[in-house]
Design an enzyme around this catalytic site. Structure first.
Site, PDB file in Angstrom:
ATOM      1  N   SER A  55       0.825  -1.244   0.065  1.00 53.17           N
ATOM      2  CA  SER A  55       0.101  -0.140   0.136  1.00 53.17           C
ATOM      3  C   SER A  55       0.779   1.280   0.099  1.00 53.17           C
ATOM      4  O   SER A  55       0.370   2.335  -0.321  1.00 53.17           O
ATOM      5  CB  SER A  55      -0.960   0.123   1.193  1.00 53.17           C
ATOM      6  OG  SER A  55      -0.200   0.162   2.684  1.00 53.17           O
ATOM      7  N   HIS A  56       2.244   1.109   0.296  1.00 51.69           N
ATOM      8  CA  HIS A  56       3.009   2.203   0.139  1.00 51.69           C
ATOM      9  C   HIS A  56       4.376   1.779  -0.495  1.00 51.69           C
ATOM     10  O   HIS A  56       5.241   2.490  -0.343  1.00 51.69           O
ATOM     11  CB  HIS A  56       3.261   2.832   1.596  1.00 51.69           C
ATOM     12  CG  HIS A  56       2.039   3.358   2.232  1.00 51.69           C
ATOM     13  ND1 HIS A  56       1.063   2.653   2.804  1.00 51.69           N
ATOM     14  CD2 HIS A  56       1.504   4.608   2.265  1.00 51.69           C
ATOM     15  CE1 HIS A  56       0.009   3.347   3.320  1.00 51.69           C
ATOM     16  NE2 HIS A  56       0.351   4.534   2.944  1.00 51.69           N
ATOM     17  N   THR A 168      -6.152   8.550   8.591  1.00 50.87           N
ATOM     18  CA  THR A 168      -6.060   7.306   8.678  1.00 50.87           C
ATOM     19  C   THR A 168      -4.954   6.938   9.790  1.00 50.87           C
ATOM     20  O   THR A 168      -4.704   5.879  10.370  1.00 50.87           O
ATOM     21  CB  THR A 168      -5.739   6.485   7.504  1.00 50.87           C
ATOM     22  OG1 THR A 168      -4.853   7.234   6.687  1.00 50.87           O
ATOM     23  CG2 THR A 168      -7.207   6.086   6.605  1.00 50.87           C
ATOM     24  N   ASP A 196      -4.907   0.869   0.947  1.00 52.62           N
ATOM     25  CA  ASP A 196      -5.483  -0.450   0.604  1.00 52.62           C
ATOM     26  C   ASP A 196      -6.846  -0.568   0.193  1.00 52.62           C
ATOM     27  O   ASP A 196      -7.348  -1.378  -0.797  1.00 52.62           O
ATOM     28  CB  ASP A 196      -5.317  -1.421   1.898  1.00 52.62           C
ATOM     29  CG  ASP A 196      -4.145  -2.112   2.124  1.00 52.62           C
ATOM     30  OD1 ASP A 196      -3.391  -2.434   1.256  1.00 52.62           O
ATOM     31  OD2 ASP A 196      -3.648  -2.026   3.249  1.00 52.62           O
TER      32      ASP A 196
HETATM   33  P1  NDP Z   1      -1.691  -3.702   8.799  1.00 50.74           P
HETATM   34  O1  NDP Z   1      -3.010  -3.840   9.366  1.00 50.74           O
HETATM   35  O2  NDP Z   1      -1.504  -4.689   7.516  1.00 50.74           O
HETATM   36  O3  NDP Z   1      -0.558  -4.353   9.676  1.00 50.74           O
HETATM   37  C1  NDP Z   1      -0.582  -3.586  10.974  1.00 50.74           C
HETATM   38  C2  NDP Z   1       0.701  -4.098  11.954  1.00 50.74           C
HETATM   39  O4  NDP Z   1       0.140  -5.324  12.233  1.00 50.74           O
HETATM   40  C3  NDP Z   1       1.803  -4.338  11.240  1.00 50.74           C
HETATM   41  O5  NDP Z   1       2.899  -4.212  11.934  1.00 50.74           O
HETATM   42  C4  NDP Z   1       1.872  -5.940  10.793  1.00 50.74           C
HETATM   43  O6  NDP Z   1       2.812  -6.720  10.658  1.00 50.74           O
HETATM   44  C5  NDP Z   1       1.080  -6.332  12.115  1.00 50.74           C
HETATM   45  N1  NDP Z   1       0.307  -7.607  11.856  1.00 50.74           N
HETATM   46  C6  NDP Z   1      -0.837  -7.637  10.645  1.00 50.74           C
HETATM   47  N2  NDP Z   1      -1.381  -8.791  11.009  1.00 50.74           N
HETATM   48  C7  NDP Z   1      -0.641  -9.607  11.880  1.00 50.74           C
HETATM   49  C8  NDP Z   1      -1.109 -10.651  12.582  1.00 50.74           C
HETATM   50  N3  NDP Z   1      -2.004 -11.797  12.094  1.00 50.74           N
HETATM   51  N4  NDP Z   1      -0.370 -10.980  13.501  1.00 50.74           N
HETATM   52  C9  NDP Z   1       0.685 -10.020  13.990  1.00 50.74           C
HETATM   53  N5  NDP Z   1       0.815  -8.989  13.570  1.00 50.74           N
HETATM   54  C10 NDP Z   1       0.145  -8.568  12.520  1.00 50.74           C
HETATM   55  O7  NDP Z   1      -1.414  -2.200   8.599  1.00 50.74           O
HETATM   56  P2  NDP Z   1      -2.359  -1.309   8.186  1.00 50.74           P
HETATM   57  O8  NDP Z   1      -3.312  -1.603   7.164  1.00 50.74           O
HETATM   58  O9  NDP Z   1      -3.021  -0.607   9.363  1.00 50.74           O
HETATM   59  O10 NDP Z   1      -1.236  -0.232   7.938  1.00 50.74           O
HETATM   60  C11 NDP Z   1      -0.554  -0.381   6.592  1.00 50.74           C
HETATM   61  C12 NDP Z   1       0.741   0.657   6.330  1.00 50.74           C
HETATM   62  O11 NDP Z   1      -0.225   2.021   5.827  1.00 50.74           O
HETATM   63  C13 NDP Z   1       1.399   1.205   7.327  1.00 50.74           C
HETATM   64  O12 NDP Z   1       2.952   0.957   7.052  1.00 50.74           O
HETATM   65  C14 NDP Z   1       1.216   2.634   7.776  1.00 50.74           C
HETATM   66  O13 NDP Z   1       2.142   3.431   8.156  1.00 50.74           O
HETATM   67  C15 NDP Z   1       0.443   3.216   6.307  1.00 50.74           C
HETATM   68  N6  NDP Z   1      -0.292   4.183   6.598  1.00 50.74           N
HETATM   69  C16 NDP Z   1       0.500   5.539   6.224  1.00 50.74           C
HETATM   70  C17 NDP Z   1      -0.374   6.641   6.538  1.00 50.74           C
HETATM   71  C18 NDP Z   1       0.518   8.029   6.136  1.00 50.74           C
HETATM   72  O14 NDP Z   1      -0.479   9.064   6.589  1.00 50.74           O
HETATM   73  N7  NDP Z   1       1.459   8.222   5.852  1.00 50.74           N
HETATM   74  C19 NDP Z   1      -1.691   6.716   6.629  1.00 50.74           C
HETATM   75  C20 NDP Z   1      -2.107   5.223   7.237  1.00 50.74           C
HETATM   76  C21 NDP Z   1      -1.456   4.364   7.085  1.00 50.74           C
HETATM   77  P3  NDP Z   1       3.474  -6.994   9.335  1.00 50.74           P
HETATM   78  O15 NDP Z   1       3.885  -5.751   8.530  1.00 50.74           O
HETATM   79  O16 NDP Z   1       4.935  -7.822   9.379  1.00 50.74           O
HETATM   80  O17 NDP Z   1       2.510  -7.633   8.571  1.00 50.74           O
HETATM   81  O1  PYC Z   2      -3.045   4.844   3.186  1.00 48.34           O
HETATM   82  O2  PYC Z   2      -4.247   5.860   4.708  1.00 48.34           O
HETATM   83  C1  PYC Z   2      -3.062   5.749   3.615  1.00 48.34           C
HETATM   84  C2  PYC Z   2      -2.270   6.968   3.592  1.00 48.34           C
HETATM   85  C3  PYC Z   2      -2.748   8.375   3.764  1.00 48.34           C
HETATM   86  C4  PYC Z   2      -1.502   8.970   3.504  1.00 48.34           C
HETATM   87  C5  PYC Z   2      -0.677   8.318   3.182  1.00 48.34           C
HETATM   88  N1  PYC Z   2      -0.976   6.917   3.135  1.00 48.34           N
END
Ligand code: NDP
Ligand code: PYC
Length: 346
Positions: A55-56, A168, A196
């Site tokens: 996703s990033h 988010t 995502d």
């Molecule tokens: P996920 O829900 O995929 O994962 C969240 C965390 O939980 C990760 O550390 C992941 O580890 C862990 N995890 C997931 N599934 C399991 C499991 N079954 N058991 C144990 N640990 C688990 O991530 P999100 O969808 O919440 O976020 C995705 C990305 O989006 C992040 O990197 C976040 O920083 C980014 N993001 C950036 C934003 C921005 O403004 N820049 C805004 C919103 C999100 P693992 O990685 O090893 O799977």
């Molecule tokens: O995936 O939610 C997201 C996000 C917001 C800004 C960058 N990534």
């Protein structure tokens, strides 16, 4: 055999990390980034792709480019670091990306954290369009504990409200471990990341129930309905909502950056990067009482495994990192050709 295993995977090409960084760097340079900014974003994005954080990863490149082309972000911004207190560093990102702002303040931040035991880096006037774990993981590799939060753009309905307000708003945490990789988690405070939702929409997939609402506030599993006037929900109801509120306060209230609802990019068609703020808190665990922190981390992990835990946050990323190190980073041929075309374009 599941239905999805009958659908052919698109053909892929394998690139090692340095080659992908170089390709992305060339693209970003061609679209108005300074050498330093291009390098920083290219490394961040390629590392995300390497770790399977799709996703990033390279999926974000068109968004970076349309934003740069729109004039919404300054790809050549030079961050200004302010030493404001014994444990407080401020950085004005000057309407540039957050990663170069972190790089600019990092050395002072670490020096203060080692001296005072804890230090804060408050970044404002910044654009963060990436995964957050690359910002914290390196601190834990140096034996420090790090926590970071960043707010994004209005697309999440606070628990109990009718309309979206929060971003988010991810939270990332990293802690050293005596053996093996640092403990790292990185999670959006929304049910899923906005990225995502975009990926699901592009693939024509439906989302699980409970993820978001449509433009009328009705529950929907259609990612396009979320993207076209709908919104996401916080994870965990009122609990995730409270964490998202905290992220807004730390990233905007404290740093002087925008809340997720405060910036207006309507006069910059193509702008995708939120112009907000980011907070990092770095702790030197050596100042804590008791046994070595990294050994205590190890013990906690050992006990978690002893009660049956199979997967820690970060395990999947490291598994993917290893595979990418052996075989190269798998990228769909069509996507790679588009990237190469962007690198050729003047
Ligand atoms: P996920 O829900 O995929 O994962 C969240 C965390 O939980 C990760 O550390 C992941 O580890 C862990 N995890 C997931 N599934 C399991 C499991 N079954 N058991 C144990 N640990 C688990 O991530 P999100 O969808 O919440 O976020 C995705 C990305 O989006 C992040 O990197 C976040 O920083 C980014 N993001 C950036 C934003 C921005 O403004 N820049 C805004 C919103 C999100 P693992 O990685 O090893 O799977
Ligand atoms: O995936 O939610 C997201 C996000 C917001 C800004 C960058 N990534």
């Amino acid at each position: 055999m599941s239905a999805s295993s009958l659908v052919a995977e698109p053909p892929r090409e394998y690139l090692y990390l340095p080659a992908l960084v170089e390709l992305l760097e060339t693209i970003l340079l061609r679209h108005g980034c300074s050498a330093e900014v291009a390098r920083s974003l290219a490394q961040n994005c390629a590392q995300a792709e390497r770790d399977g954080a799709q996703s990033h990863g390279v999926f974000r490149i068109p968004g970076y480019l349309s934003t740069l082309d729109s004039g919404w972000v300054d790809g050549k911004a030079v961050p200004v670091v302010e030493d404001v207190a014994p444990a407080f560093v401020r950085v004005d990102a000057a309407n540039g990306f957050a990663q170069p702002a972190l790089a600019a303040g990092r050395e002072l931040l670490v020096r203060k954290a080692r001296h005072a035991g804890i230090a804060l880096l408050a970044i404002r006037n910044s654009h963060h369009f990436a995964a957050l774990w690359p910002d914290v993981e390196p601190f834990a590799e140096e034996g420090l504990v790090a926590l970071s939060v960043v707010n994004s753009m209005t697309c999440v309905v606070p628990h109990g409200a009718d309309r979206p307000l929060f971003g988010t708003n991810p939270i990332a945490f990293a802690a050293p471990q005596a053996q093996g990789h640092p403990i790292v988690f990185d999670l959006a405070t929304s049910t899923i990341a906005h990225g995502d939702v975009q990926i699901a929409a592009a693939k024509g997939e439906r989302l699980p129930p409970g993820i978001g609402v449509d433009s009328l506030g009705q529950p929907t599993q259609d990612p396009r309905a979320i993207l076209e006037g709908g919104a996401l929900l916080p994870f965990g109801g009122h609990k995730g909502s409270a964490l998202s509120m905290m992220v807004e306060l730390l990233c905007a209230g404290l740093t002087g950056g925008n809340f997720s609802f405060e910036f207006d990019w309507s006069r910059h068609p193509g702008a995708k990067t939120p112009r907000t703020g980011q907070l990092l808190i770095v702790i030197d665990p050596g100042k804590g009482a008791g046994q070595g922190f990294a050994e205590r981390s190890q013990e906690l992990v050992r006990q978690m495994h002893a009660v049956g835990l199979k997967r820690l946050p970060g395990d999947r990323r490291h598994w993917q990192r290893e595979r990418s190190g052996e075989k190269g980073i798998a990228i769909a041929c069509q996507q790679l050709e588009q990237l190469r075309e962007l690198a050729r374009k003047q």
